[in-house]
Design a protein around this motif. Structure first.
Motif, PDB file in Angstrom:
ATOM      1  N   UNK A  10      48.575  83.658 114.442  1.00 20.12           N
ATOM      2  CA  UNK A  10      48.958  82.389 113.848  1.00 20.12           C
ATOM      3  C   UNK A  10      49.416  82.578 112.396  1.00 20.12           C
ATOM      4  N   UNK A  14      53.021  81.689 110.846  1.00 26.43           N
ATOM      5  CA  UNK A  14      53.159  80.835 109.671  1.00 26.43           C
ATOM      6  C   UNK A  14      54.035  81.484 108.614  1.00 26.43           C
ATOM      7  N   UNK A  18      57.562  80.051 107.293  1.00 22.62           N
ATOM      8  CA  UNK A  18      57.820  79.628 105.918  1.00 22.62           C
ATOM      9  C   UNK A  18      59.032  80.356 105.345  1.00 22.62           C
ATOM     10  N   UNK A 265      36.252  75.808 101.737  1.00 16.70           N
ATOM     11  CA  UNK A 265      37.074  75.144 100.728  1.00 16.70           C
ATOM     12  C   UNK A 265      37.133  75.957  99.438  1.00 16.70           C
ATOM     13  N   UNK A 312      53.430  82.569  97.180  1.00 14.59           N
ATOM     14  CA  UNK A 312      52.358  81.587  97.113  1.00 14.59           C
ATOM     15  C   UNK A 312      51.806  81.306  98.503  1.00 14.59           C
ATOM     16  N   UNK A 313      52.720  81.147  99.476  1.00  9.91           N
ATOM     17  CA  UNK A 313      52.264  80.911 100.843  1.00  9.91           C
ATOM     18  C   UNK A 313      51.471  82.097 101.363  1.00  9.91           C
ATOM     19  N   UNK A 316      48.045  82.007 100.116  1.00  8.50           N
ATOM     20  CA  UNK A 316      47.313  80.899 100.717  1.00  8.50           C
ATOM     21  C   UNK A 316      46.866  81.249 102.137  1.00  8.50           C
ATOM     22  N   UNK A 317      47.789  81.808 102.914  1.00  6.57           N
ATOM     23  CA  UNK A 317      47.467  82.176 104.296  1.00  6.57           C
ATOM     24  C   UNK A 317      46.391  83.257 104.311  1.00  6.57           C
TER      25      UNK A 317
ATOM     26  N   UNK B 155      49.461  75.465 116.429  1.00  2.51           N
ATOM     27  CA  UNK B 155      50.047  76.509 115.584  1.00  2.51           C
ATOM     28  C   UNK B 155      51.047  75.900 114.618  1.00  2.51           C
ATOM     29  N   UNK B 158      49.084  73.983 111.914  1.00  3.01           N
ATOM     30  CA  UNK B 158      48.471  74.848 110.906  1.00  3.01           C
ATOM     31  C   UNK B 158      49.518  75.497 110.014  1.00  3.01           C
ATOM     32  N   UNK B 159      50.657  75.835 110.614  1.00  7.09           N
ATOM     33  CA  UNK B 159      51.700  76.466 109.802  1.00  7.09           C
ATOM     34  C   UNK B 159      52.204  75.504 108.740  1.00  7.09           C
ATOM     35  N   UNK B 161      50.668  72.965 107.590  1.00 10.80           N
ATOM     36  CA  UNK B 161      49.585  72.674 106.665  1.00 10.80           C
ATOM     37  C   UNK B 161      49.370  73.759 105.638  1.00 10.80           C
ATOM     38  N   UNK B 162      49.776  75.003 105.933  1.00  7.73           N
ATOM     39  CA  UNK B 162      49.477  76.043 104.958  1.00  7.73           C
ATOM     40  C   UNK B 162      50.644  76.367 104.037  1.00  7.73           C
ATOM     41  N   UNK B 163      51.716  75.567 104.092  1.00 13.06           N
ATOM     42  CA  UNK B 163      52.744  75.713 103.057  1.00 13.06           C
ATOM     43  C   UNK B 163      52.214  75.032 101.802  1.00 13.06           C
ATOM     44  N   UNK B 164      52.262  75.686 100.647  1.00  8.97           N
ATOM     45  CA  UNK B 164      51.743  75.053  99.434  1.00  8.97           C
ATOM     46  C   UNK B 164      52.464  73.743  99.144  1.00  8.97           C
ATOM     47  N   UNK B 351      38.756  69.996  99.451  1.00 12.83           N
ATOM     48  CA  UNK B 351      38.680  71.381  99.013  1.00 12.83           C
ATOM     49  C   UNK B 351      38.546  71.460  97.512  1.00 12.83           C
TER      50      UNK B 351
END
Lengths: 340, 355
Positions: A10, A14, A18, A265, A312-313, A316-317, B155, B158-159, B161-164, B351
């Motif tokens: 996953x 992602x 991105x 968190x 940045x991504x 984060x991931x 998927x 979540x993808x 959601x995880x972009x800043x 968070x």
């Protein structure tokens, strides 16, 4: 190990998602680096070393000479070349911000400052979260708890940049206690000397304070909620019977256990250190990742912008994966539930 | 199943027999008006009363009504601000004509604040509805269908959601250059559905196993009927928390982006006022400009705090245990039998970190 495998798949999806979305949306942005520079040159030719009454020819000459023009090719060719390059660690060179410099160098120069500010803020926010949250839970239902709850709601409701602007105005400009911008006093030589380090901390006060003052309300309330659940447990009663002080019970017995649900968190917050400070860094003219990203957006410096977003991504991931995978280490009960 | 059979038997054999315990008859027929009243009582009056009895809820309702009044009546009463309405930087609370003073361009501060409100509400409604609807749809489908579809949808969720967040907004706003407030709201909440979708999916997974859903399935109800009539009401708390959380997020993001000057200044916004105060040379040096910064700051904070307070108070509506505990405490007696449930459902996903 099915869980770990799925999680990694996953994450890879992602990251590529991105990169693809980022590349195409950024290149679809209206205007381009050339238009931006042309506009700047017309408005203020002196800044670029041209005569004040620069003709259109001068401007065109300057543009051709100094702008790192990407070779003429379709966006798909550019995309495939970009994908090949980034796998070799080459994110391209900056067009405008600092023409010709590899963007990785620019980011590497800015990132430590953002991490510096944000990590100071993180540490203090965590301390405040734990202290306020556990004390509020311990004195649940009293006037103290009620007053603090309202205070925490306000704390969570105020945007950090509001506090930043007010701090900048009153403490920075009116009282002149702290510097109003910049990363360090330019009189000092950057390096491992006391003057420089002191000046860096001095300049970091207001930026990190604006995060700290607004950052712990929501998490303190959530800690309070978890802690109230724990307060009913037998071991807390046993600790009280043993005559331990309230301070010891609330910090040792309560806070540690109620921190468990916050682990994820905290990890995500750590990994988000690079990304979120755009507005703060603009307010304090603090040359970090956020301001770099903002300026790259305005100037349409595509390689710089894409690299910023991708890195940045990536952080984060990476952070969320680490959070998920390490949770079982600090709370063994989770292992049976999620990984078994 | 013995009881079931006897019920049917009793029904068949004892028609018209009022003594049968299975044949109780209502004293009167409910008129449509009664039905409406009862529904209103369940869905509107009771929650409203509970909200009003909670100090946070009362505070939130009063504050929010104030903003709604500002956005509706206020825009009619207060004249639209324009450059050169009065002297520049008039101090607040000095004249009736400009009760909140004027800014550095001579615009009436009260007018600037009031006329920015309707667009703020438009952004909030569009963004929160967009986030809510997409979150509900994806969460329900993923949770109910399961299997490959669930995996693919999650998927994607979540993808996204995880972009800043803020960097993504910078790029999107520069790409689309939106000026319609509804569109701005949707863009600002572009990631808002991911959290809702995750939460609703896990709730749906739990609801799927409940008996009444199985019964509906056995009765051959259509899938959309099951989802909307059986599953959705159970998810109401999560939807409302999502809405209120989305609202706060949209206020923060919109003011932030207007302050940065990235969103086009076609519309009045509190962030635009802040931007002018920050950009105008000398304003930060002069003590006369304090109200130029403080008034928008107070207005923005008030609106977000109203939403945050409401979210906290809604916890009481959906969580009878919490409510009972508070009632018990009000009467000054502890009821140790009630167990300590989490009081802040909405905060479970908070968070620690920097947005």
């Amino acid at each position: 190990m099915g869980y770990v495998r799925n999680r990694l798949i996953q994450a890879v999806v992602t990251m590529y998602g991105v990169i693809v979305i980022g590349f195409f949306t950024i290149h679809a942005m209206p205007g381009g680096p050339r238009e931006y520079l042309q506009r700047q040159l017309r408005q203020n030719p002196m800044q670029y070393g041209l005569p004040e009454d620069a003709t259109e020819q001068d401007i065109q000459y300057y543009l051709d000479e100094f702008l790192v023009v990407p070779p003429d090719r379709t966006i798909y060719e550019a995309f495939f070349e970009y994908m090949i390059n980034i796998h070799q660690g080459d994110f391209g060179v900056s067009y405008i911000y600092s023409p010709g410099t590899p963007v990785v160098e620019l980011i590497a120069a800015a990132a430590p400052w953002t991490i510096f500010i944000s990590s100071i803020a993180m540490v203090y926010m965590l301390v405040a979260t734990i202290l306020f949250g556990s004390f509020m839970a311990y004195y649940e239902g009293t006037k103290f708890d009620m007053g603090m709850t309202i205070g925490m709601l306000f704390n969570g409701g105020i945007p950090y940049y509001i506090v930043a602007i007010i701090l900048l105005y009153f403490v920075g400009y009116q009282l002149e206690w702290f510097p109003t911008g910049g990363r360090y006093n330019t009189e000092y030589q950057p390096g491992y000397n006391l003057d420089f380090i002191g000046s860096a901390f001095y300049h970091a006060v207001l930026p990190s304070l604006s995060f700290i003052l607004t950052g712990f309300g929501a998490s303190a309330l959530s800690l309070r909620a978890h802690a109230i659940r724990i307060l009913g447990e037998d071991y807390i009663r046993a600790a009280r019977i043993r005559g331990l002080s309230s301070y010891k019970i609330s910090t040792r017995y309560l806070a540690r256990n109620s921190l468990l649900p916050m682990w994820t968190s905290i990890m995500i917050g750590l990994s988000g250190l690079l990304g979120g400070a755009v507005i703060m860094e603009t307010i304090f003219a603090y040359q970090g990742m956020g301001l770099l990203m903002f300026e790259a957006t305005i100037a349409r410096d595509f390689p710089l912008l894409t690299a910023n977003l991708v890195l940045i991504t990536f952080m984060f991931v990476l952070g969320t994966i680490l959070a998920d995978l390490t949770y079982a280490l600090i709370d063994p009960r989770a292992e049976q539930a999620s990984m078994g | 199943m013995a009881t079931d059979e006897s019920t049917i038997d009793a029904d068949d054999s004892t028609v018209g027999n009022d003594d049968s315990p299975f044949h109780a008859r209502a004293e009167y027929d409910a008129t449509p008006g009664d039905v409406v009243l009862e529904l209103l009582d369940i869905w509107v009056f009771t929650p409203a009363r509970i909200l009003w009895n909670d100090y946070r809820g009362r505070f939130g309702i009063i504050l929010l009504s104030l903003y709604i009044a500002m956005g509706t009546v206020g825009t009619i009463v207060v004249p639209e601000p324009g450059i050169g309405q009065g002297d520049t930087l008039m101090q607040p609370f000095q004249s009736l004509e400009h009760p909140l003073g004027t800014d550095g361009l001579g615009q009436d501060m009260l007018g600037l604040m009031v006329h920015a409100t309707p667009n703020m509400f438009r952004m909030i409604i569009a963004g929160a509805v967009f986030g809510g609807v997409l979150g509900i749809a994806i969460g329900l489908i993923a949770g109910y269908e399961g299997g490959t579809l669930d995996k693919v949808l999650m998927t994607i969720t979540d993808s996204v959601g995880s972009i800043p967040g803020l960097p993504l907004l910078l790029i999107l706003v520069a790409l689309i250059d939106p000026s319609n407030p509804y569109l701005v709201g949707i863009i600002l909440n572009i990631q808002g559905w991911t959290g809702a979708a995750r939460g609703i999916r896990s709730q749906t997974l739990a609801i799927r196993k409940k008996e009444y859903v199985e019964v509906s399935e056995a009765m051959g109800e259509s899938k959309s009927n099951i989802l909307f009539k059986d599953a959705l009401p159970e998810l109401l708390p999560m939807i409302i928390f999502g809405f209120l959380g989305g609202a706060t997020g949209i206020i923060h993001a919109s003011v932030g982006l207007y302050f940065l000057g990235i969103l086009p200044f076609d519309h009045l916004n509190w962030g635009v006022v802040l931007n002018h105060a920050y950009q105008q040379s000398g304003a930060l040096y002069s003590l006369d400009a304090a109200h130029w910064l403080l008034i928008p700051a107070v207005v923005i904070t008030g609106m977000t705090v109203a939403f945050v307070m409401l979210a906290q108070a809604f916890d009481q509506v959906f969580n009878p245990r919490v409510r009972a505990r508070h009632e018990a405490r009000k009467r000054n007696r502890e009821d140790p039998e009630l167990d300590d449930d989490g009081t802040v459902t909405s905060e479970d996903t908070t968070q620690v970190g920097i947005q």
